[in-house]
Design a protein around this motif. Structure first.
Motif, PDB file in Angstrom:
ATOM      1  N   ASN A 335      11.982  -3.217  24.885  1.00  0.00           N
ATOM      2  CA  ASN A 335      10.840  -3.109  23.972  1.00  0.00           C
ATOM      3  C   ASN A 335       9.659  -2.375  24.605  1.00  0.00           C
ATOM      4  OD1 ASN A 335      11.776  -4.302  21.531  1.00  0.00           O
ATOM      5  ND2 ASN A 335      11.683  -6.318  22.482  1.00  0.00           N
ATOM      6  N   ARG A 336       9.509  -2.520  25.909  1.00  0.00           N
ATOM      7  CA  ARG A 336       8.458  -1.757  26.591  1.00  0.00           C
ATOM      8  C   ARG A 336       8.752  -0.256  26.486  1.00  0.00           C
ATOM      9  NH1 ARG A 336       7.572  -3.114  32.783  1.00  0.00           N
ATOM     10  NH2 ARG A 336       9.695  -2.285  32.811  1.00  0.00           N
ATOM     11  N   LYS A 339       8.145   1.090  22.865  1.00  0.00           N
ATOM     12  CA  LYS A 339       6.742   1.357  22.538  1.00  0.00           C
ATOM     13  C   LYS A 339       6.355   2.770  22.974  1.00  0.00           C
ATOM     14  CE  LYS A 339       5.183  -3.431  22.679  1.00  0.00           C
ATOM     15  NZ  LYS A 339       4.336  -4.440  23.382  1.00  0.00           N
ATOM     16  N   THR A 352       9.890  -1.846  18.082  1.00  0.00           N
ATOM     17  CA  THR A 352      10.464  -2.967  18.816  1.00  0.00           C
ATOM     18  C   THR A 352      11.812  -3.367  18.243  1.00  0.00           C
ATOM     19  OG1 THR A 352       9.296  -4.554  17.407  1.00  0.00           O
ATOM     20  CG2 THR A 352       8.238  -3.951  19.479  1.00  0.00           C
ATOM     21  N   TYR A 354      14.091  -6.984  17.763  1.00  0.00           N
ATOM     22  CA  TYR A 354      13.981  -8.437  17.832  1.00  0.00           C
ATOM     23  C   TYR A 354      15.362  -9.061  17.945  1.00  0.00           C
ATOM     24  CZ  TYR A 354       9.239  -7.646  16.189  1.00  0.00           C
ATOM     25  OH  TYR A 354       7.960  -7.207  16.059  1.00  0.00           O
TER      26      TYR A 354
END
Length: 354
Positions: A335-336, A339, A352, A354
């Motif tokens: 997710n980093r 972004k 992102t 989930y």
């Protein structure tokens, strides 16, 4: 019935700190518990002068020295809480028809600071959740505890000191750090649940400290990726950045799999792929789903295939002792990177999985 009294105890001539400029005697406040004709005392750290204490009604007097107003005000509030704690302990013991003594009350009072500090009580709740297998909930409780301790700069507090004013200041602190209303509400709901659990146990009075902060859930506007966005992500050249390339592949795989969640992708086994279809059960709802396996999925799977791993995808290492921690770490890294990818294509919201 047990009773609680408050007394001013002057310092001994050789043991005190002396008198003030007005010649008042200095001493400290003592709480006395009496039950079945036996009395036991609890000394406090509330040091006052005789002119600041009304012996007839056992309460503080506004000090002549204005510099001590704040101190005496704090003492008054702390003493109110101390007396309340003692009385709740007595009522609890009486309601349970316990054969107790004044010593038992004093011991329970001293243990209150151990049992009902926010850090200790919340840590106990986290361990309880882990024992019941509710690992994700335990992680959210741990996150909320770390956040509140940062707000408090590491200083613990007793749960009955969690006031409405403090909770409102904590909400302002969270918002000053850029958190959305839904995010601040997430922390508030967890703290409220912990506080209410302490109330249920009878250790803390219900004073509704969360009534003036936001604890709801706002519906957020979903911004869907367009086909143009998807194509731009596919065209990005990540040959010099394996971490971004890996994150892009996992994102695209989720897209190909009709939006499969990352945690479901992480736990897919090679045995789940049969006759050109992936059959799996959602970890969140238990729902059984079937997805057709395509060439695009096979390409990504072959790119990261590890023959010795039972997993279809490289999200959890086969040798991981704690798969939950392994998944959490890899999800954070993905997710980093996403972004960064979202910013590269000018996507207005964080990209992102989930």
């Amino acid at each position: 019935m047990a009773s609680v009294k408050i007394k001013f105890q002057p310092d001994r001539p050789n043991g005190g700190k002396g008198a003030n400029v007005c010649g008042d005697e200095e001493g400290h406040i003592v709480l006395t518990v009496t039950h079945n004709s036996l009395s036991r005392s609890v000394a406090t750290d509330y040091r006052v002068y005789s002119s600041e204490w009304d012996r007839r009604v056992s309460r503080f007097i506004v000090p002549a020295d204005s510099s001590r107003l704040k101190l005496i005000g704090n003492y008054r509030e702390e003493l109110r809480r101390d007396v309340g704690r003692l009385r709740r302990i007595i009522i609890s013991m009486e309601n349970r028809d316990m054969d107790f003594s004044a010593d038992d009350v004093v011991e329970a009072f001293r243990m209150f600071v151990v049992d009902y500090s926010l850090r200790a009580f919340m840590t106990h709740q986290i361990e309880f959740l882990k024992e019941r297998g509710r690992l994700r909930t335990a992680e959210t409780y741990s996150s909320a505890l770390r956040s509140f301790m940062r707000f408090r700069r590491g200083r613990d507090l007793l749960l009955d000191c969690l006031t409405q004013e403090m909770v409102m200041r904590y909400e302002s602190y969270l918002r000053s750090r850029g958190l959305t209303p839904n995010s601040t509400s997430f922390y508030m709901r967890i703290l409220r649940a912990v506080y209410n659990r302490a109330v249920e146990q009878g250790g803390v009075p219900q004073e509704m400290p969360f009534r003036k902060v936001y604890t709801g859930v706002e519906r957020t506007r979903k911004r869907a990726l367009t086909l143009t966005d998807i194509r731009r992500i596919l065209r990005l050249d990540f040959r010099s950045s394996p971490s971004l390339d890996y994150a892009r592949d996992m994102f695209m795989l989720s897209f190909y799999m009709r939006g499969m969640s990352l945690i479901d992708m992480a736990h897919l086994k090679k045995a789940d792929l049969e006759d050109g279809h992936i059959t799996y059960r959602r970890r969140k709802t238990g729902q059984c789903l079937c997805v057709a396996w395509t060439q695009e999925m096979q390409y990504i799977s072959d790119k990261y295939n590890l023959a010795t791993s039972p997993y279809l995808l490289p999200l959890i290492s086969p040798g991981s002792k704690n798969t939950r921690v392994a998944y959490r770490n890899v999800a954070y890294r993905i997710n980093r990177s996403l972004k960064i990818i979202g910013a590269m294509i000018g996507y207005g919201s964080p990209l992102t999985l989930y």
